[in-house]
Design a protein around this motif. Structure first.
Motif, PDB file in Angstrom:
ATOM      1  N   GLY A   1      20.251 -12.294 -11.686  1.00  0.00           N
ATOM      2  CA  GLY A   1      21.223 -11.371 -12.260  1.00  0.00           C
ATOM      3  C   GLY A   1      22.624 -11.675 -11.766  1.00  0.00           C
ATOM      4  N   THR A   2      23.531 -10.776 -12.066  1.00  0.00           N
ATOM      5  CA  THR A   2      24.917 -10.931 -11.632  1.00  0.00           C
ATOM      6  C   THR A   2      25.031 -10.606 -10.145  1.00  0.00           C
ATOM      7  N   GLU A   3      26.138 -10.961  -9.567  1.00  0.00           N
ATOM      8  CA  GLU A   3      26.408 -10.660  -8.157  1.00  0.00           C
ATOM      9  C   GLU A   3      26.245  -9.159  -7.897  1.00  0.00           C
ATOM     10  N   TYR A   4      26.798  -8.342  -8.780  1.00  0.00           N
ATOM     11  CA  TYR A   4      26.716  -6.885  -8.619  1.00  0.00           C
ATOM     12  C   TYR A   4      25.263  -6.401  -8.671  1.00  0.00           C
ATOM     13  N   GLN A   5      24.503  -6.877  -9.660  1.00  0.00           N
ATOM     14  CA  GLN A   5      23.103  -6.463  -9.798  1.00  0.00           C
ATOM     15  C   GLN A   5      22.298  -6.840  -8.554  1.00  0.00           C
ATOM     16  N   LEU A   6      22.486  -8.056  -8.063  1.00  0.00           N
ATOM     17  CA  LEU A   6      21.745  -8.530  -6.892  1.00  0.00           C
ATOM     18  C   LEU A   6      22.117  -7.727  -5.652  1.00  0.00           C
ATOM     19  N   HIS A   7      23.403  -7.507  -5.456  1.00  0.00           N
ATOM     20  CA  HIS A   7      23.870  -6.732  -4.306  1.00  0.00           C
ATOM     21  C   HIS A   7      23.267  -5.321  -4.331  1.00  0.00           C
ATOM     22  N   THR A   8      23.249  -4.714  -5.509  1.00  0.00           N
ATOM     23  CA  THR A   8      22.741  -3.348  -5.644  1.00  0.00           C
ATOM     24  C   THR A   8      21.249  -3.274  -5.325  1.00  0.00           C
ATOM     25  N   ILE A   9      20.444  -4.193  -5.870  1.00  0.00           N
ATOM     26  CA  ILE A   9      18.999  -4.137  -5.620  1.00  0.00           C
ATOM     27  C   ILE A   9      18.691  -4.444  -4.159  1.00  0.00           C
ATOM     28  N   ILE A  10      19.450  -5.331  -3.540  1.00  0.00           N
ATOM     29  CA  ILE A  10      19.214  -5.646  -2.125  1.00  0.00           C
ATOM     30  C   ILE A  10      19.526  -4.434  -1.253  1.00  0.00           C
ATOM     31  N   GLU A  11      20.633  -3.755  -1.535  1.00  0.00           N
ATOM     32  CA  GLU A  11      20.957  -2.529  -0.790  1.00  0.00           C
ATOM     33  C   GLU A  11      19.845  -1.500  -0.920  1.00  0.00           C
ATOM     34  N   ARG A  12      19.376  -1.290  -2.133  1.00  0.00           N
ATOM     35  CA  ARG A  12      18.309  -0.316  -2.381  1.00  0.00           C
ATOM     36  C   ARG A  12      17.000  -0.737  -1.719  1.00  0.00           C
ATOM     37  N   SER A  13      16.758  -2.056  -1.653  1.00  0.00           N
ATOM     38  CA  SER A  13      15.494  -2.570  -1.121  1.00  0.00           C
ATOM     39  C   SER A  13      15.281  -2.214   0.341  1.00  0.00           C
TER      40      SER A  13
ATOM     41  N   GLY B   1       0.792  -1.219   0.000  1.00  0.00           N
ATOM     42  CA  GLY B   1       0.000   0.000   0.000  1.00  0.00           C
ATOM     43  C   GLY B   1       0.826   1.272   0.000  1.00  0.00           C
ATOM     44  N   VAL B   2       2.124   1.143  -0.270  1.00  0.00           N
ATOM     45  CA  VAL B   2       3.022   2.312  -0.265  1.00  0.00           C
ATOM     46  C   VAL B   2       3.801   2.451  -1.578  1.00  0.00           C
ATOM     47  N   GLY B   3       3.417   1.683  -2.599  1.00  0.00           N
ATOM     48  CA  GLY B   3       4.096   1.760  -3.893  1.00  0.00           C
ATOM     49  C   GLY B   3       5.386   0.968  -3.964  1.00  0.00           C
ATOM     50  N   TYR B   4       5.561   0.018  -3.031  1.00  0.00           N
ATOM     51  CA  TYR B   4       6.827  -0.718  -2.981  1.00  0.00           C
ATOM     52  C   TYR B   4       7.042  -1.560  -4.230  1.00  0.00           C
ATOM     53  N   ARG B   5       6.038  -2.302  -4.685  1.00  0.00           N
ATOM     54  CA  ARG B   5       6.234  -3.175  -5.855  1.00  0.00           C
ATOM     55  C   ARG B   5       6.619  -2.371  -7.092  1.00  0.00           C
ATOM     56  N   ARG B   6       5.909  -1.269  -7.331  1.00  0.00           N
ATOM     57  CA  ARG B   6       6.216  -0.445  -8.506  1.00  0.00           C
ATOM     58  C   ARG B   6       7.630   0.131  -8.393  1.00  0.00           C
ATOM     59  N   TRP B   7       7.989   0.590  -7.191  1.00  0.00           N
ATOM     60  CA  TRP B   7       9.334   1.118  -6.954  1.00  0.00           C
ATOM     61  C   TRP B   7      10.377   0.024  -7.235  1.00  0.00           C
ATOM     62  N   PHE B   8      10.128  -1.188  -6.706  1.00  0.00           N
ATOM     63  CA  PHE B   8      11.062  -2.304  -6.892  1.00  0.00           C
ATOM     64  C   PHE B   8      11.193  -2.634  -8.377  1.00  0.00           C
ATOM     65  N   GLU B   9      10.065  -2.685  -9.070  1.00  0.00           N
ATOM     66  CA  GLU B   9      10.078  -2.992 -10.499  1.00  0.00           C
ATOM     67  C   GLU B   9      10.926  -1.977 -11.263  1.00  0.00           C
ATOM     68  N   GLN B  10      10.777  -0.688 -10.976  1.00  0.00           N
ATOM     69  CA  GLN B  10      11.552   0.347 -11.665  1.00  0.00           C
ATOM     70  C   GLN B  10      13.053   0.141 -11.457  1.00  0.00           C
ATOM     71  N   HIS B  11      13.459  -0.183 -10.223  1.00  0.00           N
ATOM     72  CA  HIS B  11      14.877  -0.388  -9.952  1.00  0.00           C
ATOM     73  C   HIS B  11      15.386  -1.679 -10.592  1.00  0.00           C
ATOM     74  N   ALA B  12      14.561  -2.720 -10.584  1.00  0.00           N
ATOM     75  CA  ALA B  12      14.960  -3.984 -11.212  1.00  0.00           C
ATOM     76  C   ALA B  12      15.143  -3.801 -12.719  1.00  0.00           C
ATOM     77  N   LEU B  13      14.243  -3.052 -13.341  1.00  0.00           N
ATOM     78  CA  LEU B  13      14.365  -2.799 -14.779  1.00  0.00           C
ATOM     79  C   LEU B  13      15.604  -1.954 -15.075  1.00  0.00           C
ATOM     80  N   GLU B  14      15.859  -0.964 -14.239  1.00  0.00           N
ATOM     81  CA  GLU B  14      17.046  -0.121 -14.402  1.00  0.00           C
ATOM     82  C   GLU B  14      18.321  -0.951 -14.331  1.00  0.00           C
ATOM     83  N   LEU B  15      18.329  -1.948 -13.433  1.00  0.00           N
ATOM     84  CA  LEU B  15      19.501  -2.812 -13.262  1.00  0.00           C
ATOM     85  C   LEU B  15      19.520  -3.994 -14.226  1.00  0.00           C
ATOM     86  N   GLU B  16      18.483  -4.099 -15.071  1.00  0.00           N
ATOM     87  CA  GLU B  16      18.356  -5.175 -16.057  1.00  0.00           C
ATOM     88  C   GLU B  16      18.270  -6.554 -15.411  1.00  0.00           C
ATOM     89  N   LEU B  17      17.565  -6.627 -14.286  1.00  0.00           N
ATOM     90  CA  LEU B  17      17.331  -7.909 -13.627  1.00  0.00           C
ATOM     91  C   LEU B  17      16.169  -8.628 -14.293  1.00  0.00           C
TER      92      LEU B  17
END
Length: 91
Positions: free
Chosen positions: A49-61, A15-31
């Motif tokens: 994705g790659t180790e770098y992509q996964l690490h980045t999205i987890i940090e942002r999450s 209810g806070v836009g988390y899924r849409r936010w996550f999707e935007q970042h995942a698409l940006e990182l090409e996950l």
């Protein structure tokens, strides 16, 4: 080499836009994978994705969109059996 991880994101994440936010970042990182709400109130994301992509999205999450409050993220690494061709937000 790509890895696959399932994330269970706890806190005020529905209810806070988390899924849409996550999707935007995942698409940006090409996950590849998906993000969806769980009936229990958490958000589940399967990301490939790659180790770098996964690490980045987890940090942002942990930050998420401005109205979200993430309390913890459970990470489950698994062998990728399904071949994802893109990243999608599920209902």
């Amino acid at each position: 080499m790509n890895k696959a991880i399932k994330l269970i994101i706890h806190g005020k994440v529905q209810g806070v836009g988390y899924r849409r936010w996550f999707e935007q970042h995942a698409l940006e990182l090409e996950l590849k994978g998906y993000v969806k709400n769980l009936d229990s109130g958490e958000v589940e994301a399967v990301i490939v994705g790659t180790e770098y992509q996964l690490h980045t999205i987890i940090e942002r999450s942990y930050i998420g969109p401005s109205r979200a409050e993430v309390s913890k993220i459970i990470q489950i690494e698994f062998d990728q059996k399904q071949d994802f061709i893109a990243f999608t937000m599920l209902r």
